[in-house]
Design a protein around this motif. Structure first.
Motif, PDB file in Angstrom:
ATOM      1  N   GLY A  94     157.220  42.969  78.293  1.00  0.00           N
ATOM      2  CA  GLY A  94     156.850  42.749  77.215  1.00  0.00           C
ATOM      3  C   GLY A  94     155.784  41.380  77.152  1.00  0.00           C
ATOM      4  O   GLY A  94     155.508  40.835  76.022  1.00  0.00           O
ATOM      5  N   LEU A  95     155.144  41.197  78.328  1.00  0.00           N
ATOM      6  CA  LEU A  95     154.199  40.317  78.425  1.00  0.00           C
ATOM      7  C   LEU A  95     152.715  40.421  78.180  1.00  0.00           C
ATOM      8  O   LEU A  95     152.511  41.668  78.378  1.00  0.00           O
ATOM      9  N   GLU A  96     151.914  39.570  77.722  1.00  0.00           N
ATOM     10  CA  GLU A  96     150.480  39.880  77.497  1.00  0.00           C
ATOM     11  C   GLU A  96     149.854  40.623  78.506  1.00  0.00           C
ATOM     12  O   GLU A  96     150.114  40.129  79.845  1.00  0.00           O
ATOM     13  N   GLY A  97     149.259  41.524  78.435  1.00  0.00           N
ATOM     14  CA  GLY A  97     148.490  42.257  79.312  1.00  0.00           C
ATOM     15  C   GLY A  97     149.148  43.247  79.916  1.00  0.00           C
ATOM     16  O   GLY A  97     148.579  44.168  80.902  1.00  0.00           O
ATOM     17  N   GLN A  98     150.598  43.460  79.568  1.00  0.00           N
ATOM     18  CA  GLN A  98     151.285  44.217  80.365  1.00  0.00           C
ATOM     19  C   GLN A  98     151.216  45.800  79.558  1.00  0.00           C
ATOM     20  O   GLN A  98     151.064  45.656  78.171  1.00  0.00           O
ATOM     21  N   THR A  99     151.322  46.925  80.133  1.00  0.00           N
ATOM     22  CA  THR A  99     151.237  48.335  79.592  1.00  0.00           C
ATOM     23  C   THR A  99     152.550  48.987  79.301  1.00  0.00           C
ATOM     24  O   THR A  99     153.436  49.010  80.151  1.00  0.00           O
ATOM     25  N   LEU A 100     152.849  49.020  78.189  1.00  0.00           N
ATOM     26  CA  LEU A 100     154.100  49.890  77.604  1.00  0.00           C
ATOM     27  C   LEU A 100     154.149  51.275  78.417  1.00  0.00           C
ATOM     28  O   LEU A 100     153.538  51.903  78.045  1.00  0.00           O
ATOM     29  N   PRO A 101     155.368  51.593  79.429  1.00  0.00           N
ATOM     30  CA  PRO A 101     155.262  52.852  79.979  1.00  0.00           C
ATOM     31  C   PRO A 101     155.842  53.890  79.074  1.00  0.00           C
ATOM     32  O   PRO A 101     156.730  53.566  78.363  1.00  0.00           O
ATOM     33  N   ASP A 102     155.535  55.334  79.381  1.00  0.00           N
ATOM     34  CA  ASP A 102     156.128  56.165  78.273  1.00  0.00           C
ATOM     35  C   ASP A 102     157.484  56.332  79.353  1.00  0.00           C
ATOM     36  O   ASP A 102     157.683  56.229  80.640  1.00  0.00           O
ATOM     37  N   LEU A 103     158.681  56.881  78.517  1.00  0.00           N
ATOM     38  CA  LEU A 103     159.801  57.380  79.160  1.00  0.00           C
ATOM     39  C   LEU A 103     159.742  58.752  79.426  1.00  0.00           C
ATOM     40  O   LEU A 103     159.805  59.720  78.448  1.00  0.00           O
ATOM     41  N   PRO A 104     160.035  59.237  80.800  1.00  0.00           N
ATOM     42  CA  PRO A 104     160.039  60.676  80.977  1.00  0.00           C
ATOM     43  C   PRO A 104     161.430  61.258  80.452  1.00  0.00           C
ATOM     44  O   PRO A 104     162.254  60.605  80.035  1.00  0.00           O
ATOM     45  N   ASP A 105     161.149  62.645  80.048  1.00  0.00           N
ATOM     46  CA  ASP A 105     162.192  63.038  79.518  1.00  0.00           C
ATOM     47  C   ASP A 105     163.561  62.900  80.121  1.00  0.00           C
ATOM     48  O   ASP A 105     164.466  63.050  79.730  1.00  0.00           O
ATOM     49  N   ASP A 106     163.495  63.045  81.551  1.00  0.00           N
ATOM     50  CA  ASP A 106     164.660  63.200  82.341  1.00  0.00           C
ATOM     51  C   ASP A 106     165.319  61.751  82.181  1.00  0.00           C
ATOM     52  O   ASP A 106     166.619  61.522  81.997  1.00  0.00           O
ATOM     53  N   PHE A 107     164.689  60.594  81.972  1.00  0.00           N
ATOM     54  CA  PHE A 107     165.098  59.483  81.862  1.00  0.00           C
ATOM     55  C   PHE A 107     165.706  59.280  80.566  1.00  0.00           C
ATOM     56  O   PHE A 107     166.825  58.620  80.201  1.00  0.00           O
ATOM     57  N   ARG A 108     165.054  59.798  79.350  1.00  0.00           N
ATOM     58  CA  ARG A 108     165.432  59.639  78.183  1.00  0.00           C
ATOM     59  C   ARG A 108     166.865  60.704  78.009  1.00  0.00           C
ATOM     60  O   ARG A 108     167.677  59.762  77.304  1.00  0.00           O
ATOM     61  N   TRP A 109     167.014  61.559  78.914  1.00  0.00           N
ATOM     62  CA  TRP A 109     168.031  62.177  78.507  1.00  0.00           C
ATOM     63  C   TRP A 109     169.363  61.197  79.166  1.00  0.00           C
ATOM     64  O   TRP A 109     170.565  61.289  78.925  1.00  0.00           O
ATOM     65  N   GLU A 110     169.261  60.493  80.518  1.00  0.00           N
ATOM     66  CA  GLU A 110     170.072  59.828  81.084  1.00  0.00           C
ATOM     67  C   GLU A 110     170.290  58.699  80.119  1.00  0.00           C
ATOM     68  O   GLU A 110     171.497  58.136  80.250  1.00  0.00           O
ATOM     69  N   VAL A 111     169.238  58.124  79.367  1.00  0.00           N
ATOM     70  CA  VAL A 111     169.753  57.005  78.280  1.00  0.00           C
ATOM     71  C   VAL A 111     170.651  57.612  77.391  1.00  0.00           C
ATOM     72  O   VAL A 111     172.123  57.010  77.062  1.00  0.00           O
ATOM     73  N   PHE A 112     170.367  58.817  77.051  1.00  0.00           N
ATOM     74  CA  PHE A 112     171.432  59.553  75.967  1.00  0.00           C
ATOM     75  C   PHE A 112     172.856  59.642  76.514  1.00  0.00           C
ATOM     76  O   PHE A 112     173.779  59.082  75.996  1.00  0.00           O
ATOM     77  N   GLU A 113     172.963  59.941  77.899  1.00  0.00           N
ATOM     78  CA  GLU A 113     174.280  60.169  78.415  1.00  0.00           C
ATOM     79  C   GLU A 113     174.850  58.924  78.797  1.00  0.00           C
ATOM     80  O   GLU A 113     176.105  58.624  78.657  1.00  0.00           O
ATOM     81  N   ARG A 114     174.165  57.783  78.698  1.00  0.00           N
ATOM     82  CA  ARG A 114     174.844  56.426  79.019  1.00  0.00           C
ATOM     83  C   ARG A 114     175.394  55.893  77.542  1.00  0.00           C
ATOM     84  O   ARG A 114     176.457  55.469  77.637  1.00  0.00           O
ATOM     85  N   TYR A 115     174.596  56.244  76.625  1.00  0.00           N
ATOM     86  CA  TYR A 115     175.229  55.687  75.119  1.00  0.00           C
ATOM     87  C   TYR A 115     176.484  56.683  75.101  1.00  0.00           C
ATOM     88  O   TYR A 115     177.588  56.246  74.427  1.00  0.00           O
ATOM     89  N   ALA A 116     176.552  57.864  75.318  1.00  0.00           N
ATOM     90  CA  ALA A 116     177.508  58.841  75.073  1.00  0.00           C
ATOM     91  C   ALA A 116     178.751  58.469  75.756  1.00  0.00           C
ATOM     92  O   ALA A 116     179.851  58.305  75.388  1.00  0.00           O
ATOM     93  N   GLU A 117     178.513  57.906  76.953  1.00  0.00           N
ATOM     94  CA  GLU A 117     179.549  57.434  78.075  1.00  0.00           C
ATOM     95  C   GLU A 117     180.247  56.278  77.249  1.00  0.00           C
ATOM     96  O   GLU A 117     181.558  56.177  77.448  1.00  0.00           O
ATOM     97  N   LEU A 118     179.383  55.232  76.872  1.00  0.00           N
ATOM     98  CA  LEU A 118     180.218  54.233  76.137  1.00  0.00           C
ATOM     99  C   LEU A 118     180.763  54.475  75.036  1.00  0.00           C
ATOM    100  O   LEU A 118     181.951  54.003  74.710  1.00  0.00           O
TER     101      LEU A 118
END
Length: 316
Positions: free
Chosen positions: A263-287
């Motif tokens: 989040g620092l100045e000059g840094q570029t926000l990366p896109d989240l790949p679909d595989d990683f998006r699904w991994e994030v969902f699985e972590r939320y569902a696990e909790l």
């Protein structure tokens, strides 16, 4: 559930004909239904380092909203809450409160932001003295309160309790009540987590005033506001100096740091790949499943704006 369909049909923004545009936060969209009632929609947006990711996480909003409803129910004997009803997996009907402009952060362990500050050599955090010789993720003798001011844009800023009172951000009697209730709610959250084999490591609370009464608002003990460690491996990993197995949003921050973004100045926000998006969902569902003891069952979200209109009509 169909992964590809879920990835395509995330709730990123809502609109309800006949109602003014909502206030849009990083995750929630808040509709004013009448002078005293809010309709809160929890979207599938996800943020880190005070930036909203361009890609959303399937069913994240449903998991957060239901986890928060679970959390509010567990503490409603300790503090007034803003919840009136939860008519849909993504929606909470709530009392309209005057928000207190301070985030109440309670920490039981030296981790996350607290560890980064400590590791940089600082031994005070928000006016709280930190002992020498602590290891990452080590428990404090007692949980500590490390408030932050709420920023409309950019980063929230650490602040001490003394500064809150000196700057008259919150009246002293109100702050004392918030402080007492926050620690009691945190203790209950720890108890609920322990029953499910988890450690509630740290969390963020937000409070408001409803007819002058201190009221717990926003969310409680979710993956967005809290960090959990698995209790069974905690001591072993701590002694070995290994990272803790955890359920929180920290792994998203770690992924972003690995991709050169904080989040620092000059840094570029990366896109989240679909595989990683699904991994994030699985972590939320696990909790969700670990904390509630229930399996997460998604609610269909096709034609969601029409669903919202029907729900809000009942309360408008």
């Amino acid at each position: 559930m169909d992964r590809d369909e879920a990835l395509k049909h995330c709730i990123t923004q809502t609109s309800v004909p006949g109602l003014p545009a909502p206030y849009r936060g990083k995750v929630r969209e808040v509709y004013e239904l009448d002078r005293d009632t809010l309709g809160i929609v929890v979207s599938d947006r996800i943020s880190a380092f005070d930036h909203i990711m361009r890609q959303a996480i399937p069913y994240k909003g449903q998991i957060l909203n239901q986890l928060s409803a679970f959390g509010f129910e567990k503490v409603d004997d300790l503090v007034d809450t803003h919840v009136l009803d939860v008519p849909h997996a993504n929606v909470t009907i709530a009392k309209k409160c005057d928000p207190v402009p301070v985030e109440v952060v309670i920490r039981a362990c030296l981790t996350g932001h607290a560890w980064r500050v400590y590791n940089a050599g600082e031994r005070r955090l928000c006016g709280v003295s930190l002992p020498e010789g602590m290891a990452e993720n080590q428990r404090f003798k007692e949980p500590i309160l490390t408030p932050a001011t709420k920023a409309e844009e950019g980063h929230d800023e650490d602040i001490s309790e003394q500064e809150i009172l000196e700057q008259e951000i919150v009246e002293e009697h109100v702050w004392r009540e918030i402080r007492e209730k926050a620690f009691r709610v945190f203790e209950r959250g720890q108890q609920v987590a322990a029953e499910q084999g988890l450690i509630l490591v740290d969390t963020k609370y937000e409070f408001g005033l409803h007819n002058g009464q201190v009221t717990l608002i926003d969310e409680v003990h979710t993956a967005d506001s809290s960090r959990y460690f698995y209790a069974d491996e905690y001591e072993q990993r701590l002694k070995a100096g290994k990272p803790q197995k955890q359920l929180s949003k920290e792994f998203l921050r770690e992924w972003l740091m690995e991709h050169d973004f904080q989040g620092l100045e000059g840094q570029t926000l990366p896109d989240l790949p679909d595989d990683f998006r699904w991994e994030v969902f699985e972590r939320y569902a696990e909790l969700f499943e670990q904390l509630t003891g229930r399996q997460f069952e998604p609610t269909p979200v096709r034609n969601f704006d029409d669903t919202l209109k029907a729900i809000f009509t009942e309360y408008n």
